[in-house]
Design an enzyme around this catalytic site. Sequence first.
Site, PDB file in Angstrom:
ATOM      1  N   SER A   1      92.304  11.343  79.650  1.00  0.00           N
ATOM      2  CA  SER A   1      92.846  10.307  80.536  1.00  0.00           C
ATOM      3  C   SER A   1      93.262  10.948  81.854  1.00  0.00           C
ATOM      4  O   SER A   1      93.601  12.147  81.883  1.00  0.00           O
ATOM      5  CB  SER A   1      94.078   9.662  79.899  1.00  0.00           C
ATOM      6  OG  SER A   1      94.732   8.821  80.839  1.00  0.00           O
TER       7      SER A   1
ATOM      8  N   TYR B   1     103.016  10.362  76.348  1.00  0.00           N
ATOM      9  CA  TYR B   1     101.590   9.958  76.403  1.00  0.00           C
ATOM     10  C   TYR B   1     100.827  10.913  77.325  1.00  0.00           C
ATOM     11  O   TYR B   1      99.774  11.449  76.947  1.00  0.00           O
ATOM     12  CB  TYR B   1     101.434   8.503  76.874  1.00  0.00           C
ATOM     13  CG  TYR B   1      99.968   8.143  77.001  1.00  0.00           C
ATOM     14  CD1 TYR B   1      99.160   8.036  75.865  1.00  0.00           C
ATOM     15  CD2 TYR B   1      99.372   7.963  78.249  1.00  0.00           C
ATOM     16  CE1 TYR B   1      97.801   7.754  75.971  1.00  0.00           C
ATOM     17  CE2 TYR B   1      98.016   7.678  78.366  1.00  0.00           C
ATOM     18  CZ  TYR B   1      97.241   7.576  77.223  1.00  0.00           C
ATOM     19  OH  TYR B   1      95.886   7.301  77.345  1.00  0.00           O
TER      20      TYR B   1
HETATM   21  P1  NDP Z   1      92.321   0.126  72.390  1.00  0.00           P
HETATM   22  O1  NDP Z   1      93.720  -0.111  71.951  1.00  0.00           O
HETATM   23  O2  NDP Z   1      91.500  -1.053  72.778  1.00  0.00           O
HETATM   24  O3  NDP Z   1      91.536   0.964  71.281  1.00  0.00           O
HETATM   25  C1  NDP Z   1      92.154   2.029  70.607  1.00  0.00           C
HETATM   26  C2  NDP Z   1      91.323   2.364  69.396  1.00  0.00           C
HETATM   27  O4  NDP Z   1      91.938   3.478  68.724  1.00  0.00           O
HETATM   28  C3  NDP Z   1      91.262   1.221  68.400  1.00  0.00           C
HETATM   29  O5  NDP Z   1      89.949   1.095  67.895  1.00  0.00           O
HETATM   30  C4  NDP Z   1      92.217   1.666  67.290  1.00  0.00           C
HETATM   31  O6  NDP Z   1      91.760   1.179  66.038  1.00  0.00           O
HETATM   32  C5  NDP Z   1      92.037   3.183  67.352  1.00  0.00           C
HETATM   33  N1  NDP Z   1      93.149   3.891  66.718  1.00  0.00           N
HETATM   34  C6  NDP Z   1      94.446   3.948  67.105  1.00  0.00           C
HETATM   35  N2  NDP Z   1      95.161   4.651  66.228  1.00  0.00           N
HETATM   36  C7  NDP Z   1      94.287   5.064  65.268  1.00  0.00           C
HETATM   37  C8  NDP Z   1      94.417   5.825  64.081  1.00  0.00           C
HETATM   38  N3  NDP Z   1      95.607   6.303  63.662  1.00  0.00           N
HETATM   39  N4  NDP Z   1      93.312   6.063  63.329  1.00  0.00           N
HETATM   40  C9  NDP Z   1      92.111   5.583  63.711  1.00  0.00           C
HETATM   41  N5  NDP Z   1      91.922   4.842  64.817  1.00  0.00           N
HETATM   42  C10 NDP Z   1      93.009   4.586  65.581  1.00  0.00           C
HETATM   43  O7  NDP Z   1      92.433   1.147  73.618  1.00  0.00           O
HETATM   44  P2  NDP Z   1      91.305   1.938  74.462  1.00  0.00           P
HETATM   45  O8  NDP Z   1      89.946   1.544  74.033  1.00  0.00           O
HETATM   46  O9  NDP Z   1      91.667   1.790  75.863  1.00  0.00           O
HETATM   47  O10 NDP Z   1      91.633   3.417  74.007  1.00  0.00           O
HETATM   48  C11 NDP Z   1      90.659   4.338  73.573  1.00  0.00           C
HETATM   49  C12 NDP Z   1      91.013   5.732  74.089  1.00  0.00           C
HETATM   50  O11 NDP Z   1      90.929   5.703  75.504  1.00  0.00           O
HETATM   51  C13 NDP Z   1      92.421   6.216  73.757  1.00  0.00           C
HETATM   52  O12 NDP Z   1      92.368   7.575  73.398  1.00  0.00           O
HETATM   53  C14 NDP Z   1      93.190   6.044  75.073  1.00  0.00           C
HETATM   54  O13 NDP Z   1      94.254   6.942  75.185  1.00  0.00           O
HETATM   55  C15 NDP Z   1      92.076   6.337  76.053  1.00  0.00           C
HETATM   56  N6  NDP Z   1      92.290   5.848  77.411  1.00  0.00           N
HETATM   57  C16 NDP Z   1      92.439   4.521  77.674  1.00  0.00           C
HETATM   58  C17 NDP Z   1      92.610   4.085  78.979  1.00  0.00           C
HETATM   59  C18 NDP Z   1      92.828   2.643  79.331  1.00  0.00           C
HETATM   60  O14 NDP Z   1      93.283   2.355  80.467  1.00  0.00           O
HETATM   61  N7  NDP Z   1      92.494   1.690  78.462  1.00  0.00           N
HETATM   62  C19 NDP Z   1      92.582   5.036  80.089  1.00  0.00           C
HETATM   63  C20 NDP Z   1      92.424   6.412  79.703  1.00  0.00           C
HETATM   64  C21 NDP Z   1      92.257   6.790  78.415  1.00  0.00           C
HETATM   65  P3  NDP Z   1      92.694   0.630  64.856  1.00  0.00           P
HETATM   66  O15 NDP Z   1      93.952   0.092  65.472  1.00  0.00           O
HETATM   67  O16 NDP Z   1      91.838  -0.426  64.216  1.00  0.00           O
HETATM   68  O17 NDP Z   1      92.902   1.811  63.978  1.00  0.00           O
HETATM   69  C1  8X3 Z   2      95.634   5.398  80.294  1.00  0.00           C
HETATM   70  C2  8X3 Z   2      95.715   5.471  81.785  1.00  0.00           C
HETATM   71  O1  8X3 Z   2      97.315   5.539  83.772  1.00  0.00           O
HETATM   72  O2  8X3 Z   2      97.863   4.043  81.945  1.00  0.00           O
HETATM   73  O3  8X3 Z   2      95.356   6.645  79.758  1.00  0.00           O
HETATM   74  O4  8X3 Z   2      98.139   6.412  81.700  1.00  0.00           O
HETATM   75  S1  8X3 Z   2      97.338   5.362  82.302  1.00  0.00           S
END
Ligand code: NDP
Ligand code: 8X3
Length: 245
Positions: A131, A144
């Site tokens: 991220s 985070y």
């Molecule tokens: P979502 O909340 O839409 O998706 C998160 C996914 O992670 C879900 O499928 C959830 O599945 C899974 N997850 C969470 N905890 C667990 C666990 N203990 N075991 C297995 N699966 C898990 O968010 P995003 O798609 O945005 O997030 C995906 C990645 O991208 C993350 O690592 C996040 O930090 C990163 N990210 C996101 C950004 C954003 O702005 N959206 C920006 C930068 C990075 P379930 O709950 O079914 O287990």
């Molecule tokens: C998610 C992006 O800027 O909300 O990783 O931390 S931010």
Amino acid sequence: MKHIVLTGASSGIGAATARKLAADGHRMSLGARRVERLTEVAPDAFRHALDVTDEASVETFLAAATAANGPIDVLINNAGLARGTETILGATGEAWREMVETNVMGVLHVTRRVLPQMVERGSGQVVMIGSIAGHETYEGGSVYCGTKRMLQSITQALRYETLGHGIRVTSVDPGMVDTEFSVVRFRGDEARAASVYDGMTPLAGEDIADVISFVISQPPHVNLDTIVVMPTDQASPKRVHRRTT
Ligand code: NDP
Ligand code: 8X3
């Protein structure tokens, strides 16, 4: 076509990536806690319950994925979350543990169990979803941001430790992506989550899926190191251009 294991495929970036890579023709093994959602995401993929914080669940998932689709060519460590925006002074510590267990320990649990077969075969690829929060921190994001910063060290060390084994290690580090991320961070407060994207155009999960597809499609001698990708309306975690209506 490759066997790709993808964690956190039930939503957001993971779901979009599962669809894109399945459409590219790869054999997908998808995991998440909400396993019932995975059928809708990619009905033809191998799907199995996975909680990355639970080592027994990780073992079971990876054994089942390997039995279904053969040796793992690519691991995508996508599962992750932010919980809350409490300051260090205002926090209780519960959310810190959840973030560290998921974003750091979860990635380590999965990666260490996938690596031996990659080392043995002399090839493989690990893609981390980092991220911009790992590049620049902000108030209320200490842990985070810290987990994503730690992922950078883990990614770099992994690249050093696997050098000579034909294993590629890439970090894809997004800015704002409109997924369930903010709903999870704000503990189900949909209105507050929607306001994160007020007046700006965020990335979609599909934008990150396209980047990951590009990373995976490079020839074996090409390793993309770190890819930072933000919306045009964003320049850093807190520098966001918003149009007023
Ligand atoms: P979502 O909340 O839409 O998706 C998160 C996914 O992670 C879900 O499928 C959830 O599945 C899974 N997850 C969470 N905890 C667990 C666990 N203990 N075991 C297995 N699966 C898990 O968010 P995003 O798609 O945005 O997030 C995906 C990645 O991208 C993350 O690592 C996040 O930090 C990163 N990210 C996101 C950004 C954003 O702005 N959206 C920006 C930068 C990075 P379930 O709950 O079914 O287990
Ligand atoms: C998610 C992006 O800027 O909300 O990783 O931390 S931010």
